[in-house]
Design a protein around this motif. Sequence first.
Motif, PDB file in Angstrom:
ATOM      1  N   ILE A  51       0.808  -1.223   0.000  1.00  0.00           N
ATOM      2  CA  ILE A  51       0.000   0.000   0.000  1.00  0.00           C
ATOM      3  C   ILE A  51       0.840   1.270   0.000  1.00  0.00           C
ATOM      4  CG2 ILE A  51      -2.054  -1.037   1.062  1.00  0.00           C
ATOM      5  CD1 ILE A  51      -1.287   0.256   3.700  1.00  0.00           C
ATOM      6  N   GLY A  80       2.092   8.289  -3.112  1.00  0.00           N
ATOM      7  CA  GLY A  80       0.944   9.096  -2.696  1.00  0.00           C
ATOM      8  C   GLY A  80       1.093   9.743  -1.331  1.00  0.00           C
ATOM      9  N   CYS A  85      -3.963   9.605  -0.218  1.00  0.00           N
ATOM     10  CA  CYS A  85      -3.220   8.518   0.407  1.00  0.00           C
ATOM     11  C   CYS A  85      -2.621   9.087   1.692  1.00  0.00           C
ATOM     12  CB  CYS A  85      -2.079   8.050  -0.463  1.00  0.00           C
ATOM     13  SG  CYS A  85      -2.501   7.881  -2.179  1.00  0.00           S
ATOM     14  N   SER A 115      -7.300   6.327   1.224  1.00  0.00           N
ATOM     15  CA  SER A 115      -6.949   6.096  -0.162  1.00  0.00           C
ATOM     16  C   SER A 115      -7.776   4.961  -0.738  1.00  0.00           C
ATOM     17  CB  SER A 115      -5.461   5.762  -0.266  1.00  0.00           C
ATOM     18  OG  SER A 115      -5.183   5.245  -1.543  1.00  0.00           O
ATOM     19  N   PHE A 128      -7.432   3.509  -3.438  1.00  0.00           N
ATOM     20  CA  PHE A 128      -6.624   2.508  -4.116  1.00  0.00           C
ATOM     21  C   PHE A 128      -6.339   1.308  -3.220  1.00  0.00           C
ATOM     22  CE2 PHE A 128      -3.625   1.394  -7.456  1.00  0.00           C
ATOM     23  CZ  PHE A 128      -4.359   1.837  -8.522  1.00  0.00           C
ATOM     24  N   HIS A 129      -6.304   1.555  -1.911  1.00  0.00           N
ATOM     25  CA  HIS A 129      -6.020   0.445  -0.996  1.00  0.00           C
ATOM     26  C   HIS A 129      -7.096  -0.621  -1.048  1.00  0.00           C
ATOM     27  CE1 HIS A 129      -3.308   3.136   1.693  1.00  0.00           C
ATOM     28  NE2 HIS A 129      -2.970   3.137   0.423  1.00  0.00           N
ATOM     29  N   ASN A 181      -9.273   9.293  -6.493  1.00  0.00           N
ATOM     30  CA  ASN A 181      -8.864   8.352  -5.453  1.00  0.00           C
ATOM     31  C   ASN A 181      -9.848   8.350  -4.279  1.00  0.00           C
ATOM     32  OD1 ASN A 181      -7.291   6.467  -4.187  1.00  0.00           O
ATOM     33  ND2 ASN A 181      -5.680   7.883  -3.580  1.00  0.00           N
ATOM     34  N   GLY A 223      -1.130  -4.964  -7.789  1.00  0.00           N
ATOM     35  CA  GLY A 223      -0.087  -5.283  -6.822  1.00  0.00           C
ATOM     36  C   GLY A 223       0.488  -4.082  -6.100  1.00  0.00           C
ATOM     37  N   LYS A 224       0.435  -2.915  -6.713  1.00  0.00           N
ATOM     38  CA  LYS A 224       1.127  -1.746  -6.143  1.00  0.00           C
ATOM     39  C   LYS A 224       0.152  -0.611  -5.920  1.00  0.00           C
ATOM     40  CE  LYS A 224       5.048  -2.844  -5.467  1.00  0.00           C
ATOM     41  NZ  LYS A 224       5.860  -2.507  -4.329  1.00  0.00           N
ATOM     42  N   CYS A 225       0.526   0.233  -5.006  1.00  0.00           N
ATOM     43  CA  CYS A 225      -0.330   1.407  -4.823  1.00  0.00           C
ATOM     44  C   CYS A 225       0.374   2.648  -5.359  1.00  0.00           C
ATOM     45  CB  CYS A 225      -0.646   1.602  -3.357  1.00  0.00           C
ATOM     46  SG  CYS A 225      -1.837   2.905  -3.148  1.00  0.00           S
ATOM     47  N   CYS A 226      -0.363   3.730  -5.362  1.00  0.00           N
ATOM     48  CA  CYS A 226       0.183   5.000  -5.825  1.00  0.00           C
ATOM     49  C   CYS A 226       1.357   5.381  -4.963  1.00  0.00           C
ATOM     50  CB  CYS A 226      -0.885   6.066  -5.711  1.00  0.00           C
ATOM     51  SG  CYS A 226      -1.979   5.788  -4.325  1.00  0.00           S
TER      52      CYS A 226
END
Lengths: 682, 61
Positions: A93, A97, A332, A336, A338-339, A547, B58-61
């Motif tokens: 994670i 960001g 982030c 976030s 994206f997590h 995001n 697999g990856k985050c920002c």
Amino acid sequence: MTRHIPWILMAIAGAVALSVVAVSRGEAVNALWIVVAAVSSFLVAYRYYALYIARAVMRLDPARPTPAIRRADGLDYVATDRVVLFGHHFAAIAGAGPLVGPVLAAQMGYLPGTLWIIVGVVLAGAVQDFMVLFISMRRDGRSLGELIRMEMGQAAGTIALFGAFMIMVIILAVLALIVVKALAESPWGMFTVAATVPLALLMGAYTRWIRPGRIGEVSLIGLVGLLAAIIYGQAIAESPLWGPIFTFTPVQLCWILIGYGAVASVLPVWLLLAPRDYLSTFLKIGAIAALAIGIVIMAPPLKMHAVTQFIDGNGPVWSGGLFPFLFITIACGAVSGFHALIASGTTPKLIASESDAPLIGYGAMLMEAFVAIMALVGASILDPGIYFTMNSPAAVIGADAASASAAVTAMGFPITPELITQTAKDVGEHSIISRAGGAPTLAVAMAEIFSHVIGGPAMKAFWYHFAILFEALFILTAVDAGTRAGRFMLQDLIGLAVPRFKDTSGIGPGLVATGLTVAAWGFFLYQGVTDPLGGVNTLWPVFGISNQMLAAIALMLATAVLFRMKRDRYAWVTMIPAAWLLVCTLSAGLLKLFSADAKVGFLAHAAKFSTAANEGKLLSPAKSMAEMQQIIFNDRVDAALVGIFLLVVLSLLFFTIRTCMAARRVDAPTAREIPASLVPAE
Amino acid sequence: MTRLFAKLRRTALMMVGMPDYDGYVGHMQAHHPGAPVMTRTQFFRERQEARYGGKKGGKCC
């Protein structure tokens, strides 16, 4: 009762530290107060709020078999020690960001950012990661898109997948933009980053043929290579022959990166991506740990003001007022979306027992927030004059030390031209003026902290380039991996219309989807690079909005699941952060679309330029009518993009409400969990 | 001390998505006796492909 006493003391310590940070005016506050306030808030929140969610809201059951137990295969599904898994999840994670957002947010002073990171992570960010991990863990570790489809229907799942693809495009563009900003006109930085490509190829060959699987060994070799590249980079940069070869303008770098992304993402993974990921992961964890130790040893005073005048929205770094724009600038680190993709990726398949979930889901996000706090501290220990010189666009402060010093001093942050030139010289760069994007600012701060601990002022230039390398390295890994992920998402989406596209092993569809993904982020990157206001100004808010919208979607999914589990009365745990994120992102999105202020609203900006174009006038920075048309076109694309995000999030809000109402009409739970009674699979 | 080192090593490997080979062999012996077991090198390549070549970001920002 006695077991609560240490926690009460910790809470008091946190409250005292926070009030010192909040109330002190005039005299410099030590950065450690922020660190103490954050750490004690996080620990108390973990001890009480995470436990409350685990016991009351989720009712975690340590006896219930997790996917790693039920479907154990020694490969994807492995019951993993919780400390080991914490490392895996945190490494997945933590990225650029949490380092960049807080640096940009420092233009409003350190206080607003600190408060948002602490409150945001405790009530929203960590809750989101934890809830998604829980939901996925109870459903064989399925991905976010599949979870939304299972619980809210096919249409909701497809819309979410489409939204996730658009978000991926913006993330890749903004990450690549940060690299461009950090490496433009910097032969030293460019050489070290360029050197990582042959180095990674060498490492790839080593792990493929010479000593297969020796990750530790090859990473050490790589590290030695990296350090050599940084050391020799200085000589390369100063060489009259090599210096100019590694000096690129932003536009040249933009095309290099687009080409790199296209080629790297179709190479075999063992050749470039995997070895580079080893290097960037270990370097990232090492640098974060070193930064934490460095801040504690140095105990620097904060030089940035607690609150600056730019909370009114007229800041040079990015436009827009404290509400809602602070809450999307620090995405982030506080929360976030994206997590949600990571927490529904590999981690739920590795968790050994449900009782480990709070540490992994909630705990790892607290750790990420701590990284964000360190980035904020880093930006705030710099002289504010330096901070605004580095982060204001050239259109505002000009391109030389004299004009920058005059403009930044006029903002109320006195700085001499000599200090600007001296700072650039200290870190071994030609210029530090308008190096927006967060990475260079953080690198100057890290150089400040590291050189205080090791090496003294003479080492500043080395540490600066070390920090740039560390950020560029994992951003390039993310660009490569993200282009691949985007390609698969796109193939899934196009496959809905053209089934032939779903064949992920096919060369034709794969190349088309890769090309489209690169073209998509390349478009926004080029737009950002040629943007007169520096690009970060335009792209970062769009990234933040997208995001945080994904986070709102994940929290809405969690709310729907709680309703379907018949735990409505606990649903406030996800409803409150979801509502807050909806308020922030919808109002920020609407402002970006319709604000009459041309600095904030895309359409107002387009209207201003198109009115001028119709009268035959040129507005700076455009130098020709074609450039005027280009700016108008870019504005309209950005507006359309924000409009799409708004539609995605509003339609998912609709599906969530529908799902919750349907769940209320039924007496029994309808959530589609794998039943607890199911015997472990053999 | 050796146990701590072993744990750190496993953590570092897991950070780059490489699970424990011995754990895999143990699982195969316990649950699928007689089935073919990948060698260390095959296992490494299979896991590398699964982490980076697959559909996961697999990856985050």
